[in-house]
Write a protein that holds these residues in place. Sequence first.
Motif, PDB file in Angstrom:
ATOM      1  N   CYS A 127     -10.792  -8.103   1.409  1.00 19.26           N
ATOM      2  CA  CYS A 127      -9.560  -7.986   0.626  1.00 19.26           C
ATOM      3  C   CYS A 127      -9.249  -6.526   0.319  1.00 19.26           C
ATOM      4  CB  CYS A 127      -9.679  -8.758  -0.678  1.00 19.26           C
ATOM      5  SG  CYS A 127      -9.993 -10.523  -0.464  1.00 19.26           S
ATOM      6  N   ILE A 128      -7.951  -6.244   0.251  1.00 12.95           N
ATOM      7  CA  ILE A 128      -7.474  -4.905  -0.074  1.00 12.95           C
ATOM      8  C   ILE A 128      -6.744  -4.970  -1.411  1.00 12.95           C
ATOM      9  CG2 ILE A 128      -6.143  -2.918   0.711  1.00 12.95           C
ATOM     10  CD1 ILE A 128      -8.500  -3.673   2.540  1.00 12.95           C
ATOM     11  N   GLY A 129      -7.223  -4.209  -2.387  1.00 10.61           N
ATOM     12  CA  GLY A 129      -6.623  -4.211  -3.714  1.00 10.61           C
ATOM     13  C   GLY A 129      -5.594  -3.107  -3.883  1.00 10.61           C
ATOM     14  N   LEU A 130      -4.636  -3.337  -4.775  1.00 14.66           N
ATOM     15  CA  LEU A 130      -3.638  -2.326  -5.147  1.00 14.66           C
ATOM     16  C   LEU A 130      -2.932  -1.743  -3.927  1.00 14.66           C
ATOM     17  CD1 LEU A 130      -5.760  -0.473  -7.870  1.00 14.66           C
ATOM     18  CD2 LEU A 130      -3.973  -2.174  -8.257  1.00 14.66           C
ATOM     19  N   GLY A 138      -3.331  -7.565   0.287  1.00 15.88           N
ATOM     20  CA  GLY A 138      -2.770  -7.118  -0.974  1.00 15.88           C
ATOM     21  C   GLY A 138      -1.534  -7.897  -1.371  1.00 15.88           C
ATOM     22  N   THR A 139      -1.096  -7.697  -2.618  1.00 12.80           N
ATOM     23  CA  THR A 139      -0.003  -8.495  -3.172  1.00 12.80           C
ATOM     24  C   THR A 139       1.059  -7.605  -3.795  1.00 12.80           C
ATOM     25  OG1 THR A 139       0.408 -10.524  -4.468  1.00 12.80           O
ATOM     26  CG2 THR A 139      -0.881  -8.802  -5.540  1.00 12.80           C
ATOM     27  N   PRO A 140       2.333  -8.019  -3.729  1.00 12.69           N
ATOM     28  CA  PRO A 140       3.387  -7.260  -4.407  1.00 12.69           C
ATOM     29  C   PRO A 140       3.425  -7.550  -5.905  1.00 12.69           C
ATOM     30  CG  PRO A 140       4.328  -9.129  -3.249  1.00 12.69           C
ATOM     31  CD  PRO A 140       2.862  -9.115  -2.913  1.00 12.69           C
ATOM     32  N   ALA A 141       4.329  -6.886  -6.598  1.00  4.71           N
ATOM     33  CA  ALA A 141       4.471  -7.058  -8.039  1.00  4.71           C
ATOM     34  C   ALA A 141       4.857  -8.490  -8.383  1.00  4.71           C
ATOM     35  CB  ALA A 141       5.530  -6.094  -8.578  1.00  4.71           C
ATOM     36  N   GLY A 142       4.558  -8.858  -9.646  1.00  7.93           N
ATOM     37  CA  GLY A 142       4.963 -10.163 -10.143  1.00  7.93           C
ATOM     38  C   GLY A 142       3.819 -11.061 -10.545  1.00  7.93           C
ATOM     39  N   VAL A 143       2.584 -10.559 -10.505  1.00  5.94           N
ATOM     40  CA  VAL A 143       1.445 -11.374 -10.939  1.00  5.94           C
ATOM     41  C   VAL A 143       1.471 -11.513 -12.461  1.00  5.94           C
ATOM     42  CG1 VAL A 143       0.066 -10.690  -8.957  1.00  5.94           C
ATOM     43  CG2 VAL A 143      -0.108  -9.378 -11.086  1.00  5.94           C
ATOM     44  N   ALA A 144       0.751 -12.509 -12.972  1.00 10.53           N
ATOM     45  CA  ALA A 144       0.726 -12.725 -14.424  1.00 10.53           C
ATOM     46  C   ALA A 144       0.159 -11.517 -15.156  1.00 10.53           C
ATOM     47  CB  ALA A 144      -0.079 -13.982 -14.750  1.00 10.53           C
ATOM     48  N   LEU A 145      -0.848 -10.870 -14.567  1.00 10.65           N
ATOM     49  CA  LEU A 145      -1.474  -9.709 -15.193  1.00 10.65           C
ATOM     50  C   LEU A 145      -0.467  -8.625 -15.531  1.00 10.65           C
ATOM     51  CD1 LEU A 145      -4.107  -8.142 -15.957  1.00 10.65           C
ATOM     52  CD2 LEU A 145      -4.159  -7.340 -13.578  1.00 10.65           C
ATOM     53  N   TYR A 172       0.177  -2.523  -2.811  1.00 11.94           N
ATOM     54  CA  TYR A 172       1.641  -2.459  -2.892  1.00 11.94           C
ATOM     55  C   TYR A 172       2.010  -1.509  -4.017  1.00 11.94           C
ATOM     56  CZ  TYR A 172       2.393  -6.364   0.325  1.00 11.94           C
ATOM     57  OH  TYR A 172       2.442  -7.173   1.440  1.00 11.94           O
ATOM     58  N   ARG A 173       2.951  -0.652  -3.754  1.00 15.48           N
ATOM     59  CA  ARG A 173       3.312   0.370  -4.736  1.00 15.48           C
ATOM     60  C   ARG A 173       3.771  -0.249  -6.051  1.00 15.48           C
ATOM     61  NH1 ARG A 173       4.544   1.916   0.337  1.00 15.48           N
ATOM     62  NH2 ARG A 173       3.814   3.977   1.013  1.00 15.48           N
ATOM     63  N   ASP A 174       4.589  -1.320  -5.963  1.00  9.91           N
ATOM     64  CA  ASP A 174       5.107  -1.909  -7.201  1.00  9.91           C
ATOM     65  C   ASP A 174       4.021  -2.655  -7.972  1.00  9.91           C
ATOM     66  OD1 ASP A 174       4.930  -4.036  -5.404  1.00  9.91           O
ATOM     67  OD2 ASP A 174       7.006  -4.697  -5.659  1.00  9.91           O
ATOM     68  N   HIS A 175       3.044  -3.220  -7.260  1.00 13.64           N
ATOM     69  CA  HIS A 175       1.951  -3.912  -7.946  1.00 13.64           C
ATOM     70  C   HIS A 175       1.045  -2.916  -8.660  1.00 13.64           C
ATOM     71  CE1 HIS A 175      -1.225  -6.667  -8.930  1.00 13.64           C
ATOM     72  NE2 HIS A 175      -2.078  -6.105  -8.084  1.00 13.64           N
ATOM     73  N   ALA A 176       0.754  -1.788  -8.018  1.00 11.72           N
ATOM     74  CA  ALA A 176      -0.046  -0.760  -8.689  1.00 11.72           C
ATOM     75  C   ALA A 176       0.672  -0.288  -9.951  1.00 11.72           C
ATOM     76  CB  ALA A 176      -0.306   0.404  -7.738  1.00 11.72           C
ATOM     77  N   ALA A 177       1.981  -0.122  -9.852  1.00  8.89           N
ATOM     78  CA  ALA A 177       2.755   0.348 -11.003  1.00  8.89           C
ATOM     79  C   ALA A 177       2.716  -0.657 -12.144  1.00  8.89           C
ATOM     80  CB  ALA A 177       4.193   0.633 -10.585  1.00  8.89           C
ATOM     81  N   GLU A 178       2.855  -1.958 -11.836  1.00 10.35           N
ATOM     82  CA  GLU A 178       2.899  -2.947 -12.916  1.00 10.35           C
ATOM     83  C   GLU A 178       1.563  -3.088 -13.628  1.00 10.35           C
ATOM     84  OE1 GLU A 178       3.750  -6.994 -11.777  1.00 10.35           O
ATOM     85  OE2 GLU A 178       2.113  -7.073 -10.300  1.00 10.35           O
ATOM     86  N   THR A 193       6.368  -6.578   2.941  1.00 14.45           N
ATOM     87  CA  THR A 193       5.237  -5.818   3.466  1.00 14.45           C
ATOM     88  C   THR A 193       5.618  -4.364   3.765  1.00 14.45           C
ATOM     89  OG1 THR A 193       5.733  -6.661   5.689  1.00 14.45           O
ATOM     90  CG2 THR A 193       4.061  -7.846   4.422  1.00 14.45           C
ATOM     91  N   LYS A 194       6.918  -4.053   3.716  1.00 11.82           N
ATOM     92  CA  LYS A 194       7.336  -2.649   3.848  1.00 11.82           C
ATOM     93  C   LYS A 194       6.761  -1.795   2.722  1.00 11.82           C
ATOM     94  CE  LYS A 194      11.807  -3.635   6.041  1.00 11.82           C
ATOM     95  NZ  LYS A 194      13.280  -3.587   5.879  1.00 11.82           N
ATOM     96  N   ASP A 195       6.439  -2.435   1.588  1.00 18.77           N
ATOM     97  CA  ASP A 195       5.994  -1.716   0.395  1.00 18.77           C
ATOM     98  C   ASP A 195       4.480  -1.481   0.378  1.00 18.77           C
ATOM     99  OD1 ASP A 195       6.678  -0.494  -2.115  1.00 18.77           O
ATOM    100  OD2 ASP A 195       5.800  -2.226  -3.150  1.00 18.77           O
ATOM    101  N   MET A 196       3.783  -1.866   1.441  1.00 19.82           N
ATOM    102  CA  MET A 196       2.343  -1.625   1.487  1.00 19.82           C
ATOM    103  C   MET A 196       2.026  -0.133   1.448  1.00 19.82           C
ATOM    104  SD  MET A 196       0.686  -4.210   4.278  1.00 19.82           S
ATOM    105  CE  MET A 196       0.538  -5.971   4.012  1.00 19.82           C
ATOM    106  N   VAL A 197       0.991   0.214   0.716  1.00 16.65           N
ATOM    107  CA  VAL A 197       0.494   1.587   0.722  1.00 16.65           C
ATOM    108  C   VAL A 197      -0.171   1.882   2.066  1.00 16.65           C
ATOM    109  CG1 VAL A 197      -1.030   3.243  -0.419  1.00 16.65           C
ATOM    110  CG2 VAL A 197       0.159   1.501  -1.778  1.00 16.65           C
TER     111      VAL A 197
END
Length: 282
Positions: free
Chosen positions: A75-78, A243-250, A80-86, A214-218
């Motif tokens: 697995c690859i964490g963080l 990895g995952t884009p923004a919008g998770v509960a966390l 997506y740029r927007d997920h890291a930001a959130e 997937t365009k937003d992948m780091v």
Amino acid sequence: MRLLRVGAPGRETPALLDETGRIRDLRGVIDDLDAAFLADDGLSRLSSIAVDELPVLDRTGLRVGPPLHPGKIVCIGLNYRDHAAETGAPLPAEPVVFLKAPDTVVGPDDPVLIPRGSTKTDWEVELAVVIGRPARYLADTEAALACVAGYAIANDVSEREFQLERGGQWDKGKSCETFNPFGPLLVTADEVPDPQDLRLRLWVNGTPRQDGSTKDMVFPVAEIVRYLSHFMVLHPGDVINTGTPAGVALGQPDPKPYLTAGDVVEVEIDGLGRQRQVVAQA
């Protein structure tokens, strides 16, 4: 090709989804969709069959299982740029890598179980990469893409307290039973011309939660495969959750909308199908 496995858990058989949406039976043509099949260049052999001559399966009550059982899940964490930001995390300079237990894999519509004692079970729609040939010290991204058999949907279910608040590595918040719904399809790489141009979406109880690309992948798919091959050998049948884009509960304001028993999670990626899980208590 769009490949899948159908039947009761542990007794799935290989099948193919044709262009009209009918499920064709691959029993008698191949033994299974597994690491041995991929390692033996099975996809090339399968591409020459006459699909119209395969038996059609009755879809009534037919369970779709995972398209294969991975050898390992990387697995690859963080990523997506927007997920890291959130989550308030800086963008990583190199891919954040962790492993997820392969026995977390369930079918795309199987129940997801909230672990006992959990109050922070979360969702993550992810593009899964299926490895089709050995990847070891790859020289460049072109060589990396040549090792990709195809793509699928993964829901990288995560328990955030276990992952982030209980010490140690992320793995124990990622490896609870049923924490990797996978499928429904293994779509071969030739049918996904650009893995960096796919829309990913997830809903909880009908409410949109994730809508990314997937365009937003780091780190794009090709670079992830190349990079990992310098730290571990990737074998046919291994899977990479990218990895995952923004919008998770966390990443939501308090009180965060973590999953509870009875919730329904729906997951979709362009061209790769759709999942639906009902959440239950372990």
